[in-house]
Design a protein around this motif. Sequence first.
Motif, PDB file in Angstrom:
ATOM      1  N   SER A 129       0.827  -1.210   0.000  1.00 28.25           N
ATOM      2  CA  SER A 129       0.000   0.000   0.000  1.00 28.25           C
ATOM      3  C   SER A 129       0.858   1.256   0.000  1.00 28.25           C
ATOM      4  O   SER A 129       0.570   2.223  -0.708  1.00 28.25           O
ATOM      5  N   VAL A 130       1.915   1.254   0.791  1.00 27.48           N
ATOM      6  CA  VAL A 130       2.817   2.407   0.834  1.00 27.48           C
ATOM      7  C   VAL A 130       3.492   2.592  -0.520  1.00 27.48           C
ATOM      8  O   VAL A 130       3.580   3.709  -1.043  1.00 27.48           O
ATOM      9  N   ALA A 131       3.934   1.488  -1.111  1.00 29.53           N
ATOM     10  CA  ALA A 131       4.608   1.578  -2.408  1.00 29.53           C
ATOM     11  C   ALA A 131       3.657   2.084  -3.489  1.00 29.53           C
ATOM     12  O   ALA A 131       4.043   2.904  -4.332  1.00 29.53           O
ATOM     13  N   VAL A 132       2.415   1.603  -3.481  1.00 26.13           N
ATOM     14  CA  VAL A 132       1.430   2.067  -4.464  1.00 26.13           C
ATOM     15  C   VAL A 132       1.136   3.550  -4.256  1.00 26.13           C
ATOM     16  O   VAL A 132       1.065   4.323  -5.214  1.00 26.13           O
ATOM     17  N   ALA A 133       0.989   3.971  -3.003  1.00 23.09           N
ATOM     18  CA  ALA A 133       0.731   5.388  -2.715  1.00 23.09           C
ATOM     19  C   ALA A 133       1.885   6.257  -3.190  1.00 23.09           C
ATOM     20  O   ALA A 133       1.676   7.329  -3.767  1.00 23.09           O
ATOM     21  N   GLN A 134       3.100   5.797  -2.982  1.00 23.92           N
ATOM     22  CA  GLN A 134       4.264   6.554  -3.452  1.00 23.92           C
ATOM     23  C   GLN A 134       4.283   6.601  -4.985  1.00 23.92           C
ATOM     24  O   GLN A 134       4.590   7.636  -5.570  1.00 23.92           O
ATOM     25  N   GLY A 135       3.954   5.470  -5.599  1.00 27.50           N
ATOM     26  CA  GLY A 135       3.896   5.435  -7.059  1.00 27.50           C
ATOM     27  C   GLY A 135       2.835   6.371  -7.604  1.00 27.50           C
ATOM     28  O   GLY A 135       3.051   7.070  -8.596  1.00 27.50           O
ATOM     29  N   LEU A 136       1.658   6.401  -6.959  1.00 20.58           N
ATOM     30  CA  LEU A 136       0.595   7.320  -7.377  1.00 20.58           C
ATOM     31  C   LEU A 136       1.053   8.764  -7.265  1.00 20.58           C
ATOM     32  O   LEU A 136       0.744   9.601  -8.111  1.00 20.58           O
ATOM     33  N   ASP A 137       1.770   9.060  -6.202  1.00 23.90           N
ATOM     34  CA  ASP A 137       2.230  10.423  -5.971  1.00 23.90           C
ATOM     35  C   ASP A 137       3.184  10.888  -7.066  1.00 23.90           C
ATOM     36  O   ASP A 137       3.257  12.072  -7.364  1.00 23.90           O
ATOM     37  N   GLU A 138       3.905   9.951  -7.672  1.00 25.50           N
ATOM     38  CA  GLU A 138       4.876  10.306  -8.702  1.00 25.50           C
ATOM     39  C   GLU A 138       4.266  10.422 -10.098  1.00 25.50           C
ATOM     40  O   GLU A 138       4.914  10.909 -11.013  1.00 25.50           O
ATOM     41  N   LEU A 139       3.039   9.964 -10.268  1.00 31.67           N
ATOM     42  CA  LEU A 139       2.384  10.048 -11.574  1.00 31.67           C
ATOM     43  C   LEU A 139       2.003  11.485 -11.897  1.00 31.67           C
ATOM     44  O   LEU A 139       1.695  12.264 -10.998  1.00 31.67           O
ATOM     45  N   PRO A 140       1.961  11.842 -13.173  1.00 32.19           N
ATOM     46  CA  PRO A 140       1.417  13.152 -13.553  1.00 32.19           C
ATOM     47  C   PRO A 140      -0.047  13.258 -13.106  1.00 32.19           C
ATOM     48  O   PRO A 140      -0.740  12.245 -12.988  1.00 32.19           O
ATOM     49  N   ASP A 141      -0.497  14.471 -12.880  1.00 30.84           N
ATOM     50  CA  ASP A 141      -1.846  14.692 -12.347  1.00 30.84           C
ATOM     51  C   ASP A 141      -2.936  13.996 -13.159  1.00 30.84           C
ATOM     52  O   ASP A 141      -3.828  13.370 -12.607  1.00 30.84           O
ATOM     53  N   ALA A 142      -2.874  14.105 -14.480  1.00 25.59           N
ATOM     54  CA  ALA A 142      -3.929  13.530 -15.331  1.00 25.59           C
ATOM     55  C   ALA A 142      -3.956  12.011 -15.207  1.00 25.59           C
ATOM     56  O   ALA A 142      -5.031  11.403 -15.175  1.00 25.59           O
ATOM     57  N   GLN A 143      -2.778  11.384 -15.124  1.00 21.86           N
ATOM     58  CA  GLN A 143      -2.735   9.928 -14.992  1.00 21.86           C
ATOM     59  C   GLN A 143      -3.217   9.490 -13.611  1.00 21.86           C
ATOM     60  O   GLN A 143      -3.965   8.524 -13.483  1.00 21.86           O
ATOM     61  N   ARG A 144      -2.783  10.202 -12.574  1.00 20.56           N
ATOM     62  CA  ARG A 144      -3.220   9.862 -11.214  1.00 20.56           C
ATOM     63  C   ARG A 144      -4.745   9.985 -11.115  1.00 20.56           C
ATOM     64  O   ARG A 144      -5.418   9.149 -10.518  1.00 20.56           O
ATOM     65  N   GLN A 145      -5.297  11.006 -11.736  1.00 22.16           N
ATOM     66  CA  GLN A 145      -6.732  11.231 -11.678  1.00 22.16           C
ATOM     67  C   GLN A 145      -7.501  10.053 -12.282  1.00 22.16           C
ATOM     68  O   GLN A 145      -8.443   9.555 -11.668  1.00 22.16           O
ATOM     69  N   VAL A 146      -7.107   9.588 -13.460  1.00 23.83           N
ATOM     70  CA  VAL A 146      -7.851   8.487 -14.071  1.00 23.83           C
ATOM     71  C   VAL A 146      -7.646   7.176 -13.316  1.00 23.83           C
ATOM     72  O   VAL A 146      -8.566   6.368 -13.232  1.00 23.83           O
ATOM     73  N   VAL A 147      -6.464   6.948 -12.749  1.00 25.43           N
ATOM     74  CA  VAL A 147      -6.234   5.734 -11.956  1.00 25.43           C
ATOM     75  C   VAL A 147      -7.130   5.727 -10.727  1.00 25.43           C
ATOM     76  O   VAL A 147      -7.782   4.730 -10.415  1.00 25.43           O
ATOM     77  N   VAL A 148      -7.189   6.856 -10.033  1.00 24.09           N
ATOM     78  CA  VAL A 148      -8.025   6.942  -8.829  1.00 24.09           C
ATOM     79  C   VAL A 148      -9.494   6.766  -9.187  1.00 24.09           C
ATOM     80  O   VAL A 148     -10.220   6.020  -8.529  1.00 24.09           O
ATOM     81  N   LEU A 149      -9.943   7.435 -10.249  1.00 25.00           N
ATOM     82  CA  LEU A 149     -11.346   7.321 -10.640  1.00 25.00           C
ATOM     83  C   LEU A 149     -11.700   5.915 -11.111  1.00 25.00           C
ATOM     84  O   LEU A 149     -12.780   5.406 -10.822  1.00 25.00           O
ATOM     85  N   ARG A 150     -10.783   5.265 -11.818  1.00 26.71           N
ATOM     86  CA  ARG A 150     -11.085   3.932 -12.352  1.00 26.71           C
ATOM     87  C   ARG A 150     -10.995   2.841 -11.293  1.00 26.71           C
ATOM     88  O   ARG A 150     -11.890   2.034 -11.134  1.00 26.71           O
ATOM     89  N   PHE A 151      -9.897   2.812 -10.551  1.00 31.77           N
ATOM     90  CA  PHE A 151      -9.648   1.685  -9.664  1.00 31.77           C
ATOM     91  C   PHE A 151     -10.090   1.908  -8.219  1.00 31.77           C
ATOM     92  O   PHE A 151     -10.365   0.950  -7.514  1.00 31.77           O
ATOM     93  N   TYR A 152     -10.159   3.157  -7.775  1.00 30.49           N
ATOM     94  CA  TYR A 152     -10.558   3.407  -6.400  1.00 30.49           C
ATOM     95  C   TYR A 152     -11.997   3.899  -6.296  1.00 30.49           C
ATOM     96  O   TYR A 152     -12.711   3.538  -5.378  1.00 30.49           O
ATOM     97  N   ALA A 153     -12.425   4.727  -7.243  1.00 36.16           N
ATOM     98  CA  ALA A 153     -13.826   5.167  -7.256  1.00 36.16           C
ATOM     99  C   ALA A 153     -14.681   4.197  -8.064  1.00 36.16           C
ATOM    100  O   ALA A 153     -15.891   4.302  -8.067  1.00 36.16           O
ATOM    101  N   ASP A 154     -14.044   3.265  -8.775  1.00 41.89           N
ATOM    102  CA  ASP A 154     -14.708   2.202  -9.526  1.00 41.89           C
ATOM    103  C   ASP A 154     -15.647   2.741 -10.610  1.00 41.89           C
ATOM    104  O   ASP A 154     -16.723   2.204 -10.832  1.00 41.89           O
ATOM    105  N   LEU A 155     -15.219   3.805 -11.281  1.00 44.46           N
ATOM    106  CA  LEU A 155     -16.009   4.348 -12.382  1.00 44.46           C
ATOM    107  C   LEU A 155     -15.609   3.662 -13.683  1.00 44.46           C
ATOM    108  O   LEU A 155     -14.425   3.386 -13.899  1.00 44.46           O
ATOM    109  N   PRO A 156     -16.550   3.392 -14.563  1.00 45.08           N
ATOM    110  CA  PRO A 156     -16.196   2.825 -15.871  1.00 45.08           C
ATOM    111  C   PRO A 156     -15.503   3.882 -16.736  1.00 45.08           C
ATOM    112  O   PRO A 156     -15.661   5.080 -16.528  1.00 45.08           O
ATOM    113  N   VAL A 157     -14.752   3.415 -17.708  1.00 43.91           N
ATOM    114  CA  VAL A 157     -13.991   4.309 -18.588  1.00 43.91           C
ATOM    115  C   VAL A 157     -14.922   5.313 -19.261  1.00 43.91           C
ATOM    116  O   VAL A 157     -14.607   6.504 -19.337  1.00 43.91           O
TER     117      VAL A 157
END
Length: 192
Positions: A129-157
């Motif tokens: 979990s710590v490693a994933v959080a650190q990895g998310l933090d290093e992503l560009p804003d637009a990429q982090r946003q879609v990852v969070v919306l897709r995998f954590y908010a569970d929104l379809p593409v």
Amino acid sequence: MLRGRARRGREAAAGTGAGDDPLNAADPLNAADPLDAAQERRVRAVLALGGVPQADLPDGVQQVRLRLLERAASGREAPRDVSAWAAVVASNLAMDWHRAKRRQERLGERLAALRQPAHPSGEDSSVLSVAVAQGLDELPDAQRQVVVLRFYADLPVRSIAEQLGVPEGTVKSRLHTAVRALRARLHEDEVV
């Protein structure tokens, strides 16, 4: 004549008479909380995953409520899927917060400081979990946003694309690039 009075009596009892104020009945300011409990949990999760600290989560949730009420008060049509709309607004708020706090410590540094030097074998998932959080933090804003919306908010593409106003292909491309970067990061850190 009696039929007309009887109909008006039924309409008055049902609250559908001509004297009713339809704007007052639909007035979002008179309504209860615009977010139900599940939507609020989703908004909190999206804000937290976007890097907003726990202390600021209530303010973020209130901002989402305020934007929903402002949208209704301005006369704009209500979103078709309030939950998805709220998740995207929360994601945008998280990006705004993240940009404003760039001068402060990065999320990855704060999470790494919480890490114990020696992990008992049962804490493998927290290391991940710590490693994933650190990895998310290093992503560009637009990429982090879609990852969070897709995998954590569970929104379809499709929903993510509609809410962000970008083509589905753009969302898929951002997801692909972000997942590939996260996977490389996890392998690089020998977490997986």
